[in-house]
Design an enzyme around this catalytic site. Structure first.
Site, PDB file in Angstrom:
ATOM      1  N   GLU A 113       9.774   4.445  -4.552  1.00  0.00           N
ATOM      2  CA  GLU A 113      10.020   3.168  -5.240  1.00  0.00           C
ATOM      3  C   GLU A 113       8.728   2.380  -5.288  1.00  0.00           C
ATOM      4  O   GLU A 113       7.939   2.442  -4.347  1.00  0.00           O
ATOM      5  CB  GLU A 113      11.036   2.332  -4.436  1.00  0.00           C
ATOM      6  CG  GLU A 113      12.414   2.921  -4.412  1.00  0.00           C
ATOM      7  CD  GLU A 113      13.308   2.266  -3.352  1.00  0.00           C
ATOM      8  OE1 GLU A 113      12.815   1.479  -2.531  1.00  0.00           O
ATOM      9  OE2 GLU A 113      14.497   2.568  -3.370  1.00  0.00           O
ATOM     10  N   LYS A 115       6.400  -0.629  -4.709  1.00  0.00           N
ATOM     11  CA  LYS A 115       6.448  -1.703  -3.717  1.00  0.00           C
ATOM     12  C   LYS A 115       6.035  -2.994  -4.419  1.00  0.00           C
ATOM     13  O   LYS A 115       4.862  -3.218  -4.718  1.00  0.00           O
ATOM     14  CB  LYS A 115       5.498  -1.387  -2.567  1.00  0.00           C
ATOM     15  CG  LYS A 115       5.579  -2.358  -1.426  1.00  0.00           C
ATOM     16  CD  LYS A 115       4.762  -1.833  -0.256  1.00  0.00           C
ATOM     17  CE  LYS A 115       4.886  -2.717   0.964  1.00  0.00           C
ATOM     18  NZ  LYS A 115       4.432  -4.065   0.769  1.00  0.00           N
ATOM     19  N   ASP A 117       5.162  -6.756  -5.010  1.00  0.00           N
ATOM     20  CA  ASP A 117       4.516  -7.749  -4.158  1.00  0.00           C
ATOM     21  C   ASP A 117       5.205  -9.103  -4.323  1.00  0.00           C
ATOM     22  O   ASP A 117       4.831  -9.918  -5.149  1.00  0.00           O
ATOM     23  CB  ASP A 117       3.036  -7.834  -4.549  1.00  0.00           C
ATOM     24  CG  ASP A 117       2.220  -8.477  -3.452  1.00  0.00           C
ATOM     25  OD1 ASP A 117       2.766  -8.682  -2.357  1.00  0.00           O
ATOM     26  OD2 ASP A 117       1.036  -8.777  -3.695  1.00  0.00           O
ATOM     27  N   TYR A 224      16.718  -3.079  -3.174  1.00  0.00           N
ATOM     28  CA  TYR A 224      16.306  -1.729  -2.798  1.00  0.00           C
ATOM     29  C   TYR A 224      16.869  -1.203  -1.485  1.00  0.00           C
ATOM     30  O   TYR A 224      16.493  -0.149  -1.031  1.00  0.00           O
ATOM     31  CB  TYR A 224      14.783  -1.622  -2.781  1.00  0.00           C
ATOM     32  CG  TYR A 224      14.076  -2.722  -1.990  1.00  0.00           C
ATOM     33  CD1 TYR A 224      14.269  -2.879  -0.628  1.00  0.00           C
ATOM     34  CD2 TYR A 224      13.196  -3.596  -2.641  1.00  0.00           C
ATOM     35  CE1 TYR A 224      13.618  -3.872   0.081  1.00  0.00           C
ATOM     36  CE2 TYR A 224      12.535  -4.596  -1.940  1.00  0.00           C
ATOM     37  CZ  TYR A 224      12.753  -4.727  -0.574  1.00  0.00           C
ATOM     38  OH  TYR A 224      12.121  -5.714   0.135  1.00  0.00           O
ATOM     39  N   LYS A 311      -0.199   2.227   0.244  1.00  0.00           N
ATOM     40  CA  LYS A 311      -0.850   1.098  -0.428  1.00  0.00           C
ATOM     41  C   LYS A 311      -1.885   1.607  -1.423  1.00  0.00           C
ATOM     42  O   LYS A 311      -2.712   2.453  -1.070  1.00  0.00           O
ATOM     43  CB  LYS A 311      -1.557   0.209   0.603  1.00  0.00           C
ATOM     44  CG  LYS A 311      -0.610  -0.480   1.566  1.00  0.00           C
ATOM     45  CD  LYS A 311       0.077  -1.652   0.891  1.00  0.00           C
ATOM     46  CE  LYS A 311       0.608  -2.623   1.898  1.00  0.00           C
ATOM     47  NZ  LYS A 311      -0.116  -3.812   2.099  1.00  0.00           N
ATOM     48  N   CYS A 405     -14.341 -37.038   1.318  1.00  0.00           N
ATOM     49  CA  CYS A 405     -14.646 -36.466   0.010  1.00  0.00           C
ATOM     50  C   CYS A 405     -16.132 -36.104  -0.068  1.00  0.00           C
ATOM     51  O   CYS A 405     -16.984 -36.923   0.285  1.00  0.00           O
ATOM     52  CB  CYS A 405     -14.272 -37.485  -1.062  1.00  0.00           C
ATOM     53  SG  CYS A 405     -14.792 -36.978  -2.702  1.00  0.00           S
ATOM     54  N   CYS A 408     -17.786 -38.764  -2.662  1.00  0.00           N
ATOM     55  CA  CYS A 408     -17.863 -40.218  -2.484  1.00  0.00           C
ATOM     56  C   CYS A 408     -17.590 -40.650  -1.045  1.00  0.00           C
ATOM     57  O   CYS A 408     -17.544 -41.837  -0.754  1.00  0.00           O
ATOM     58  CB  CYS A 408     -16.882 -40.903  -3.436  1.00  0.00           C
ATOM     59  SG  CYS A 408     -15.168 -40.651  -2.973  1.00  0.00           S
ATOM     60  N   CYS A 423      -8.630 -36.850  -2.654  1.00  0.00           N
ATOM     61  CA  CYS A 423      -9.523 -37.998  -2.469  1.00  0.00           C
ATOM     62  C   CYS A 423      -8.841 -39.153  -3.208  1.00  0.00           C
ATOM     63  O   CYS A 423      -8.615 -39.067  -4.413  1.00  0.00           O
ATOM     64  CB  CYS A 423     -10.894 -37.726  -3.074  1.00  0.00           C
ATOM     65  SG  CYS A 423     -11.849 -39.243  -3.253  1.00  0.00           S
ATOM     66  N   CYS A 429     -14.846 -42.242  -7.691  1.00  0.00           N
ATOM     67  CA  CYS A 429     -15.318 -40.911  -7.312  1.00  0.00           C
ATOM     68  C   CYS A 429     -15.737 -40.191  -8.606  1.00  0.00           C
ATOM     69  O   CYS A 429     -14.899 -39.919  -9.471  1.00  0.00           O
ATOM     70  CB  CYS A 429     -14.193 -40.187  -6.586  1.00  0.00           C
ATOM     71  SG  CYS A 429     -14.611 -38.536  -6.068  1.00  0.00           S
TER      72      CYS A 429
HETATM   73  S1  IVH Z   1      12.207  -1.092   2.231  1.00  0.00           S
HETATM   74  C1  IVH Z   1      13.490  -0.778   6.510  1.00  0.00           C
HETATM   75  N1  IVH Z   1      11.579  -0.964  -0.294  1.00  0.00           N
HETATM   76  O1  IVH Z   1       7.577  -4.385   1.625  1.00  0.00           O
HETATM   77  C2  IVH Z   1      13.158  -0.870   5.075  1.00  0.00           C
HETATM   78  N2  IVH Z   1      10.513  -2.649   1.024  1.00  0.00           N
HETATM   79  O2  IVH Z   1       5.929  -3.758   3.987  1.00  0.00           O
HETATM   80  C3  IVH Z   1      12.260  -1.996   4.786  1.00  0.00           C
HETATM   81  N3  IVH Z   1       8.991  -4.112  -0.258  1.00  0.00           N
HETATM   82  O3  IVH Z   1       9.369  -6.299   3.956  1.00  0.00           O
HETATM   83  C4  IVH Z   1      11.965  -2.344   3.397  1.00  0.00           C
HETATM   84  N4  IVH Z   1       9.294  -3.141  -2.213  1.00  0.00           N
HETATM   85  O4  IVH Z   1       9.312  -7.091   1.485  1.00  0.00           O
HETATM   86  C5  IVH Z   1      11.362  -1.607   0.866  1.00  0.00           C
HETATM   87  N5  IVH Z   1      11.160  -0.727  -2.542  1.00  0.00           N
HETATM   88  C6  IVH Z   1      10.948  -1.372  -1.411  1.00  0.00           C
HETATM   89  C7  IVH Z   1      10.059  -2.472  -1.314  1.00  0.00           C
HETATM   90  C8  IVH Z   1       9.869  -3.084  -0.065  1.00  0.00           C
HETATM   91  C9  IVH Z   1       8.663  -4.103  -1.554  1.00  0.00           C
HETATM   92  C10 IVH Z   1       8.445  -5.040   0.746  1.00  0.00           C
HETATM   93  C11 IVH Z   1       9.483  -5.699   1.624  1.00  0.00           C
HETATM   94  C12 IVH Z   1       9.149  -5.288   3.018  1.00  0.00           C
HETATM   95  C13 IVH Z   1       7.695  -4.949   2.900  1.00  0.00           C
HETATM   96  C14 IVH Z   1       7.294  -3.955   3.977  1.00  0.00           C
END
Ligand code: IVH
Length: 690
Positions: A113, A115, A117, A224, A311, A405, A408, A423, A429
């Site tokens: 999946e 990840k 952000d 997820y 990552k 600041c 000023c 400020c 200023c």
């Molecule tokens: S699984 C025990 N799935 O990444 C399972 N996390 O570094 C824990 N995150 O805290 C999470 N996409 O905020 C999972 N497809 C995904 C994710 C995901 C983003 C984030 C989540 C987690 C952090 C862990």
């Protein structure tokens, strides 16, 4: 129409509209146009106004959000919210795979999946209804942010299909880059510092105390991780598929991979494609698919053994932090800036990076002399992502944030609940005054293009212009005394200033540079309240009654106009001949039957929108004002009008009229209203509902 018929139609319309919301926000596959959707919504609104008791509590006509939370309740997680172990390269990932195969054999299926952000959220559903949403917090307990989470349009708070009676589902709340950029654009226009990245805004949004404000933020969610007692699913993929079938939004990029080789192919594919996604992903989460295998693998103290995050490599460089300087914006907002030893990154030399605010400096524990990691993410401005503590020398003193600041030397202030220092010396200023002049002459404001940044500085430093109103008293003679100023340039400046007197009121208002007031808000205010007088007199309730205006802007306007010097500035601008009233559309002048009469409009109407009502009154010579006063002749009252307005009107003896009465006053019979009423709504198309 009798009540039974109305009930049937309301029920059908409610269900149809809910389905279309789901198709639009969750599936991203709308099957009707926005126009058609609005038409159905209007029909439902009309029926609900006729039969209020038949309205569903979760009707799609209800505005999402609203309601102020003072404190977020801390809630203990029923199951700990763990984080994930990280890997940064193929070797580490292969090690993860080897550990798993050693424990349970070679026949392994993984789920990959993206990840996202954003920030993790845990949702509880009971009997298909969302009952609680809790942030991750420290993993043991988090904040109850249910009211705010409910405003996320892609989150279904009422499920369909064969869902378990009780379950928890976790996911990520995030913001798309487009929405983030739009928000930042508005912030910059309103004189506020830009937000650092979509993640920070998403996380900040969830902590807003007014869920009405949260509803305005374009947040999204992807789920997820399904959890519950006695669930009948055998694999993670089945859980996600099931959640999707109940109407929950899950990722459509997820893939089941047989063995590590397919996982590596997934990583390779998304390392390239992630930039086209429209939202930030920082890696891929790899999970063992079989739930019984997950159970067998179990957890370490901190993370599951059955999942890991890979990552993506980001373009980053290491360099020395030479100094921290502070920039002052036109509203006085202070932005700390990292002055760096020049370093080459993605085709450009980076010398400076924003440190955003005092919290960020504290979070990073960044100190002058440190070696820091610099990254260029999706944002244009490079950012400092961390400090290489292994290279920190002993004589590296902790950073003490500026207390005065840099321009000023006025003591800085930090308002409660705000990250930014300010400020307060707005008139003395230099960067603030010059910034205000630059903003005022900008294209989207008064459009005096003969005055650029340099000229604004010169005018200020030569004491010709100390505030925006001074622009209107400069003379050609004064300009000609400036260095390198020719007659033609001087004339251009004078002409530009002269022409700015024709700029419409909404742009003058925007140009005044009131904190938090961007272009859209200025336009809305000008359209709704009509003149600077009305805006200055408007109380908080009136302001909050206007679309787009929330607590923050309302407060900012009231504070601004409470100051005598700002009132004086308005007077001077008015005397200079600037437009201080919105132009009424002359082409729609339809009569004079309302001339000399002042109306206040409140609530919603069946036959016209509020804007249409205002246009209609003005087209017949009447005036509209935002608040009820002794000068008000009529209160045009619609559905759900403000109680305070009603009370004041009653006290002052102001006549309260309906939209039909207004139409009669202007000689339009109620049987031929402005826009066709949604009579008997035609029977909606038969649609299969969930
Ligand atoms: S699984 C025990 N799935 O990444 C399972 N996390 O570094 C824990 N995150 O805290 C999470 N996409 O905020 C999972 N497809 C995904 C994710 C995901 C983003 C984030 C989540 C987690 C952090 C862990």
């Amino acid at each position: 129409m009798d009540k039974a018929q109305a009930k049937q139609q309301i029920d059908e319309l409610t269900a149809t509209l809910k389905e279309h919301n789901y198709r639009y926000y969750v599936l991203s596959e709308p099957t009707i146009s926005d126009l058609e959707f609005d038409r159905l919504l209007k029909q439902l609104e009309y029926l609900e106004s006729q039969f209020p008791d038949l309205t569903h509590a979760d009707s799609p006509t209800h505005v999402v959000g609203g309601g102020v939370i003072n404190e977020f309740e801390t809630v203990k997680h029923r199951r700990r919210m763990l984080s994930l172990g990280n890997t940064y390269n193929e070797t580490e990932l292969r090690d993860f795979d080897s550990r798993i195969r050693k424990a349970i054999g070679d026949d392994i299926e993984y789920v990959c999946e993206l990840k996202i952000d954003g920030l993790a959220i845990s949702l509880f559903y009971e009997n298909g209804k969302l009952i609680q949403a809790v942030t991750r917090g420290d993993g043991m307990q988090g904040d109850d942010v249910t009211a705010n989470v409910r405003t996320i349009r892609s989150l279904n708070t009422e499920l369909h299909g064969n869902y378990p009676a009780e379950f928890e589902i976790r996911g990520e709340i995030f913001m798309h880059r487009k929405g983030f950029e739009k928000l930042n654009h508005e912030r910059i226009a309103a004189g506020e510092p830009a937000y650092a990245n979509p993640r920070n805004v998403a996380s900040g949004s969830l902590k807003l105390k007014d869920s009405g404000e949260v509803a305005k933020r374009p947040l999204d969610i992807t789920l997820y991780h399904l959890l519950g007692d006695n669930l009948s699913y055998k694999t993670h993929a089945e859980c996600i598929e099931a959640a999707r079938s109940w109407g929950l939004k899950t990722a459509d990029t997820t893939e089941v991979c047989k063995g590590i080789y397919e996982v590596l192919r997934f990583l390779e594919k998304w390392d390239q494609r992630r930039h086209d996604l429209g939202f930030d992903t920082d890696g891929v989460v790899i999970k063992v698919n079989s739930l019984s295998q997950q159970e067998e693998l179990g957890y370490t103290a901190k993370v599951p053994r059955w999942a890991i995050a890979y990552k993506f490599q980001t373009e980053s460089a290491t360099t020395r932090l030479l100094d921290i300087t502070y920039q002052v914006g036109r509203t006085g907002a202070i932005t700390p800036v990292a002055e760096l030893e020049p370093v080459f990154l993605l085709g450009t030399t980076v010398k400076r990076a924003s440190l955003h605010n005092a919290n960020e400096i504290e979070r990073l524990d960044v100190r002058v002399g440190d070696m820091v990691f610099v990254e260029k993410g999706g944002e244009i401005i490079p950012k400092i992502t961390g400090v290489d503590f292994s290279q920190r020398t002993e004589n590296c003193a902790p950073t003490i944030y500026a207390s005065v600041c840099p321009e000023c030397e006025t003591a800085l202030i930090r308002r409660e609940g705000e990250a930014q220092h300010y400020c307060p010396n707005e008139d003395g200023c230099a960067p603030q005054v010059i910034g205000k002049i630059e903003h005022f002459v900008a294209r989207k404001a008064l459009n005096i293009d003969s005055i650029g940044s340099e000229m604004a500085k010169t005018l200020y430093s030569k004491e010709l212009v100390k505030d925006i109103a001074d622009l209107y008293s400069i003379t050609t003679e004064e300009l000609l005394k400036l260095e390198r100023m020719g007659e033609k340039s001087a004339q251009n400046i004078i002409d530009g200033i002269q022409e700015s007197k024709n700029i419409p009121f909404e742009r003058v208002l925007f140009g005044m540079g009131i904190r938090h007031m961007g272009e859209t808000v200025a336009k809305k205010l000008a359209q709704t309240l009509g003149s600077i007088e009305n805006i200055m007199q408007a109380d908080k309730e009136t302001l909050l009654g206007i679309d787009e205006i929330g607590d923050v802007i309302a407060e900012s306007l009231i504070t601004y106009f409470a100051e005598p010097k700002h009132k004086a500035l308005v007077e001077r601008l008015k005397e200079a001949g600037l437009q201080m009233e919105a132009q009424t559309k002359t082409q729609s002048q339809a009569g004079t039957s309302l001339s000399g009469l002042t109306f206040v409009i409140s609530g919603v109407f069946n036959k016209m929108s509020r804007d249409e009502a205002k246009e209609l009154i003005e087209a017949h010579g009447g005036k509209c004002s935002g608040s009820v006063s002794s000068k008000t002749d009529y209160l045009l009252a619609g559905e759900g009008m403000g109680p305070a307005k009603l009370e004041k009107a009653t006290q002052l003896g102001v006549k309260i009229i309906s939209e039909d009465e207004l139409l009669t006053m202007i000689g339009e019979s109620t049987s031929t209203p402005q826009s066709a009423p949604p009579d008997e709504p035609e029977k909606p198309k038969q649609t299969t509902l969930f």
